[in-house]
Design a protein around this motif. Structure first.
Motif, PDB file in Angstrom:
ATOM      1  N   ASP A 317     -36.402  67.558  13.186  1.00 11.84           N
ATOM      2  CA  ASP A 317     -35.446  68.240  14.061  1.00 11.84           C
ATOM      3  C   ASP A 317     -35.771  69.726  14.177  1.00 11.84           C
ATOM      4  O   ASP A 317     -35.656  70.323  15.257  1.00 11.84           O
ATOM      5  CB  ASP A 317     -34.018  68.062  13.531  1.00 11.84           C
ATOM      6  N   PHE A 318     -36.186  70.327  13.067  1.00 13.44           N
ATOM      7  CA  PHE A 318     -36.547  71.752  13.066  1.00 13.44           C
ATOM      8  C   PHE A 318     -37.731  72.001  14.000  1.00 13.44           C
ATOM      9  O   PHE A 318     -37.701  72.892  14.849  1.00 13.44           O
ATOM     10  CB  PHE A 318     -36.887  72.184  11.639  1.00 13.44           C
ATOM     11  N   GLY A 319     -38.786  71.214  13.841  1.00 13.73           N
ATOM     12  CA  GLY A 319     -39.987  71.433  14.644  1.00 13.73           C
ATOM     13  C   GLY A 319     -39.763  71.206  16.126  1.00 13.73           C
ATOM     14  O   GLY A 319     -40.223  71.995  16.965  1.00 13.73           O
ATOM     15  N   VAL A 320     -39.061  70.142  16.483  1.00 11.34           N
ATOM     16  CA  VAL A 320     -38.824  69.834  17.893  1.00 11.34           C
ATOM     17  C   VAL A 320     -37.906  70.877  18.525  1.00 11.34           C
ATOM     18  O   VAL A 320     -38.127  71.295  19.664  1.00 11.34           O
ATOM     19  CB  VAL A 320     -38.236  68.413  18.035  1.00 11.34           C
ATOM     20  N   SER A 321     -36.878  71.323  17.792  1.00  8.46           N
ATOM     21  CA  SER A 321     -35.978  72.365  18.309  1.00  8.46           C
ATOM     22  C   SER A 321     -36.739  73.659  18.579  1.00  8.46           C
ATOM     23  O   SER A 321     -36.561  74.296  19.626  1.00  8.46           O
ATOM     24  CB  SER A 321     -34.848  72.647  17.304  1.00  8.46           C
ATOM     25  N   ALA A 322     -37.573  74.054  17.645  1.00  7.12           N
ATOM     26  CA  ALA A 322     -38.326  75.300  17.795  1.00  7.12           C
ATOM     27  C   ALA A 322     -39.263  75.231  18.988  1.00  7.12           C
ATOM     28  O   ALA A 322     -39.315  76.146  19.821  1.00  7.12           O
ATOM     29  CB  ALA A 322     -39.120  75.586  16.521  1.00  7.12           C
ATOM     30  N   ASN A 323     -40.004  74.145  19.117  1.00  9.85           N
ATOM     31  CA  ASN A 323     -40.970  74.038  20.207  1.00  9.85           C
ATOM     32  C   ASN A 323     -40.284  73.988  21.566  1.00  9.85           C
ATOM     33  O   ASN A 323     -40.810  74.493  22.567  1.00  9.85           O
ATOM     34  CB  ASN A 323     -41.840  72.797  20.017  1.00  9.85           C
ATOM     35  N   LEU A 324     -39.098  73.403  21.627  1.00 11.82           N
ATOM     36  CA  LEU A 324     -38.346  73.350  22.885  1.00 11.82           C
ATOM     37  C   LEU A 324     -37.982  74.759  23.364  1.00 11.82           C
ATOM     38  O   LEU A 324     -38.191  75.109  24.532  1.00 11.82           O
ATOM     39  CB  LEU A 324     -37.082  72.515  22.687  1.00 11.82           C
ATOM     40  N   VAL A 325     -37.458  75.573  22.463  1.00 14.67           N
ATOM     41  CA  VAL A 325     -37.076  76.931  22.844  1.00 14.67           C
ATOM     42  C   VAL A 325     -38.293  77.762  23.218  1.00 14.67           C
ATOM     43  O   VAL A 325     -38.269  78.533  24.184  1.00 14.67           O
ATOM     44  CB  VAL A 325     -36.285  77.616  21.705  1.00 14.67           C
ATOM     45  N   LEU A 326     -39.385  77.600  22.482  1.00 14.06           N
ATOM     46  CA  LEU A 326     -40.612  78.336  22.803  1.00 14.06           C
ATOM     47  C   LEU A 326     -41.112  77.975  24.198  1.00 14.06           C
ATOM     48  O   LEU A 326     -41.558  78.842  24.959  1.00 14.06           O
ATOM     49  CB  LEU A 326     -41.692  78.014  21.766  1.00 14.06           C
ATOM     50  N   GLY A 327     -41.020  76.704  24.550  1.00  8.68           N
ATOM     51  CA  GLY A 327     -41.448  76.275  25.873  1.00  8.68           C
ATOM     52  C   GLY A 327     -40.573  76.832  26.972  1.00  8.68           C
ATOM     53  O   GLY A 327     -41.067  77.328  27.995  1.00  8.68           O
ATOM     54  N   GLN A 328     -39.260  76.774  26.776  1.00 11.12           N
ATOM     55  CA  GLN A 328     -38.363  77.275  27.817  1.00 11.12           C
ATOM     56  C   GLN A 328     -38.464  78.794  27.948  1.00 11.12           C
ATOM     57  O   GLN A 328     -38.396  79.323  29.061  1.00 11.12           O
ATOM     58  CB  GLN A 328     -36.930  76.851  27.520  1.00 11.12           C
ATOM     59  N   ARG A 329     -38.640  79.481  26.855  1.00  8.24           N
ATOM     60  CA  ARG A 329     -38.816  80.943  26.924  1.00  8.24           C
ATOM     61  C   ARG A 329     -40.052  81.280  27.750  1.00  8.24           C
ATOM     62  O   ARG A 329     -40.052  82.231  28.545  1.00  8.24           O
ATOM     63  CB  ARG A 329     -38.934  81.519  25.516  1.00  8.24           C
ATOM     64  N   ALA A 330     -41.116  80.492  27.603  1.00  9.14           N
ATOM     65  CA  ALA A 330     -42.353  80.744  28.340  1.00  9.14           C
ATOM     66  C   ALA A 330     -42.178  80.512  29.837  1.00  9.14           C
ATOM     67  O   ALA A 330     -42.617  81.319  30.659  1.00  9.14           O
ATOM     68  CB  ALA A 330     -43.476  79.854  27.792  1.00  9.14           C
ATOM     69  N   ILE A 331     -41.524  79.412  30.217  1.00  7.85           N
ATOM     70  CA  ILE A 331     -41.403  79.135  31.650  1.00  7.85           C
ATOM     71  C   ILE A 331     -40.343  79.995  32.316  1.00  7.85           C
ATOM     72  O   ILE A 331     -40.450  80.304  33.507  1.00  7.85           O
ATOM     73  CB  ILE A 331     -41.145  77.635  31.922  1.00  7.85           C
ATOM     74  N   PHE A 332     -39.339  80.437  31.568  1.00 14.25           N
ATOM     75  CA  PHE A 332     -38.316  81.309  32.159  1.00 14.25           C
ATOM     76  C   PHE A 332     -38.838  82.721  32.380  1.00 14.25           C
ATOM     77  O   PHE A 332     -38.199  83.531  33.048  1.00 14.25           O
ATOM     78  CB  PHE A 332     -37.059  81.346  31.287  1.00 14.25           C
ATOM     79  N   ALA A 333     -39.995  83.041  31.799  1.00 17.35           N
ATOM     80  CA  ALA A 333     -40.622  84.337  32.049  1.00 17.35           C
ATOM     81  C   ALA A 333     -41.363  84.353  33.385  1.00 17.35           C
ATOM     82  O   ALA A 333     -41.833  85.400  33.820  1.00 17.35           O
ATOM     83  CB  ALA A 333     -41.581  84.687  30.920  1.00 17.35           C
ATOM     84  N   LEU A 334     -41.445  83.186  34.039  1.00 19.84           N
ATOM     85  CA  LEU A 334     -42.123  83.093  35.330  1.00 19.84           C
ATOM     86  C   LEU A 334     -41.152  83.461  36.455  1.00 19.84           C
ATOM     87  O   LEU A 334     -40.119  84.069  36.197  1.00 19.84           O
ATOM     88  CB  LEU A 334     -42.686  81.672  35.500  1.00 19.84           C
ATOM     89  N   ASN A 335     -41.454  83.097  37.682  1.00 23.46           N
ATOM     90  CA  ASN A 335     -40.667  83.492  38.858  1.00 23.46           C
ATOM     91  C   ASN A 335     -39.196  83.087  38.724  1.00 23.46           C
ATOM     92  O   ASN A 335     -38.886  81.895  38.655  1.00 23.46           O
ATOM     93  CB  ASN A 335     -41.270  82.842  40.103  1.00 23.46           C
ATOM     94  N   PRO A 336     -38.249  84.047  38.716  1.00 26.91           N
ATOM     95  CA  PRO A 336     -36.826  83.712  38.575  1.00 26.91           C
ATOM     96  C   PRO A 336     -36.314  82.797  39.679  1.00 26.91           C
ATOM     97  O   PRO A 336     -35.408  81.992  39.447  1.00 26.91           O
ATOM     98  CB  PRO A 336     -36.128  85.078  38.621  1.00 26.91           C
ATOM     99  N   ALA A 337     -36.861  82.902  40.892  1.00 22.37           N
ATOM    100  CA  ALA A 337     -36.401  82.080  42.019  1.00 22.37           C
ATOM    101  C   ALA A 337     -36.756  80.605  41.826  1.00 22.37           C
ATOM    102  O   ALA A 337     -36.210  79.746  42.514  1.00 22.37           O
ATOM    103  CB  ALA A 337     -37.006  82.593  43.321  1.00 22.37           C
ATOM    104  N   HIS A 338     -37.691  80.316  40.892  1.00 21.12           N
ATOM    105  CA  HIS A 338     -38.133  78.938  40.671  1.00 21.12           C
ATOM    106  C   HIS A 338     -37.611  78.367  39.361  1.00 21.12           C
ATOM    107  O   HIS A 338     -38.030  77.284  38.961  1.00 21.12           O
ATOM    108  CB  HIS A 338     -39.667  78.883  40.653  1.00 21.12           C
ATOM    109  N   ARG A 339     -36.708  79.062  38.686  1.00 24.37           N
ATOM    110  CA  ARG A 339     -36.345  78.657  37.328  1.00 24.37           C
ATOM    111  C   ARG A 339     -35.793  77.240  37.234  1.00 24.37           C
ATOM    112  O   ARG A 339     -36.151  76.494  36.327  1.00 24.37           O
ATOM    113  CB  ARG A 339     -35.326  79.649  36.746  1.00 24.37           C
TER     114      ARG A 339
END
Length: 397
Positions: A317-339
């Protein structure tokens, strides 16, 4: 309520009460997808389903969630977000009631499909939180909201088991429908409006998703990382309730609830991962998350005792939770209009991985017990690590 300005215009941190409200809402909504996971045995027995079909109960919910991510979540870039969440919750309420009164396998499985579809409301709320947050603290904000989501995933299992122990599996779905009614009213009254701008047509919106998938390497990489880990996660949580209820352990639904509850502490990874991402430590944190999941499965191959299973539950649960947030943080840094579209593609990819993992878990347990299921979990984690080894070192993800 004052309409919310687009990202980039808002530089103030998200108010704490909105963070807590969004985290709570995400947890309550996403729990609907996982109530059936520890109840696959009782539900399949009650409805006359074969043991091999038990994994289908969870798979149908996750397939519905994946479809919702592809076809409903992108509407967050088109329609007012609060209204979209309210409509999705209305569908969820109807599906939960149908599951609660189901008297045949077909009725329950169709209801499960639409429970998953309506529960994608949570993935409209997560980009909404990113829009409310300035760049410097976006990882922290998303991590805090995602901690609510992960708690919902993890608490759903013990709550469902405990309610079933005290009454019947039907009750958890009816009770959740009532909670969704109350939550919909609160969100409608409390959240500010957010109207996307510009607003493409729906057909153009869907067509653009294919283009985004092909032209956004960060999205593809993070989605496939999480798909592998979430498939392993789903194998673990599909198989362990069946195994713990078997003569090998002989646990009741109450005992299975306690087991699942002990793994909930893994949700602490979400805010920690968000803070690490804000500091630029995404690559190291990703490696730690992947290794954690693989090591947890390996521990159960050394000694399949209840103590090591509890430890494995926490670490996975720890590993999957951490990787999920890391992934979303990365894609939310892209174009806000496409979030919303980026988030929909990201979540759809890894939830389809989860659906595949649930199906594989049921099949593996029926044909090879825990040994086969655990080897599948190790193999999926190994695949993620091999792909991670190809990541360009100069490109932060």
């Amino acid at each position: 309520m004052t309409p919310l300005k687009e990202a980039g215009a808002n530089h103030a941190p998200m108010p704490a009460w909105i963070t807590w409200l969004l985290a709570t809402a995400c947890g309550l909504i996403v729990a609907n997808i996982y109530y059936a996971q520890p109840l696959a045995g009782p539900i399949s027995t009650s409805l006359g389903m074969s043991p091999q079909m038990a994994g289908t109960i969870v798979t149908m919910t996750q397939v519905g969630y994946g479809l919702g991510l592809l076809f409903l979540v992108p509407l967050g870039d088109l329609f007012e977000n609060r209204r979209l969440v309210f409509c999705a919750l209305a569908l969820d309420i109807v599906a939960l009631v149908a599951a609660g009164v189901a008297f045949s396998p077909v009725m329950f499985l169709v209801a499960a499909l639409f429970i998953g579809f309506g529960s994608v409301a949570v993935q409209v709320l997560v980009p909404y939180a990113a829009h409310l947050s300035p760049e410097a603290t976006r990882g922290r904000a998303v991590g805090n909201v995602m901690s609510g989501l992960m708690l919902g995933i993890m608490l759903a299992r013990p709550v469902a088991s405990l309610v079933t122990q005290l009454s019947s599996w039907h009750v958890i779905f009816i009770a959740s429908a009532a909670i969704m009614v109350l939550l919909g009213v609160v969100l409608w009254r409390a959240l500010p409006q957010r109207m996307p701008s510009p607003r493409p047509r729906y057909r153009e919106l869907l067509a653009s998703m294919g283009h985004l998938a092909l032209t956004t390497p960060i999205l593809r990489r993070r989605a496939l990382y999480q798909a592998c880990l979430f498939a392993a996660f789903s194998i673990f949580w599909t198989v362990t309730p069946l195994w713990l209820a078997s003569p090998a352990f002989g646990l009741s639904q109450g005992g299975i609830a306690i087991f699942a509850l002990l793994g909930v502490a893994g949700a602490i990874a979400a805010p920690l991962a968000g803070r690490m991402a804000d500091r630029g430590w995404t690559r190291a944190a990703t490696l730690i998350a992947m290794l954690a999941v693989g090591i947890a499965f390996a521990l159960t191959r050394i000694d399949a005792s209840l103590v090591l299973l509890v430890l494995a539950a926490f670490v996975i649960d720890f590993g999957v939770s951490a990787n999920l947030v890391l992934g979303q943080r990365a894609i939310f840094a892209l174009n806000p209009a496409h979030r919303s579209r980026l988030n929909g593609l990201f979540m759809a990819t890894f939830f389809l991985g989860g659906a595949a993992g649930s199906g594989l878990g049921g099949w593996a347990y029926a044909h090879g017990g825990w040994p086969l299921a655990s080897w599948l979990g190790i193999g999926l984690t190994g695949a993620a690590l091999l792909y991670f080894a190809t990541e360009p070192r100069r490109r932060p993800l």
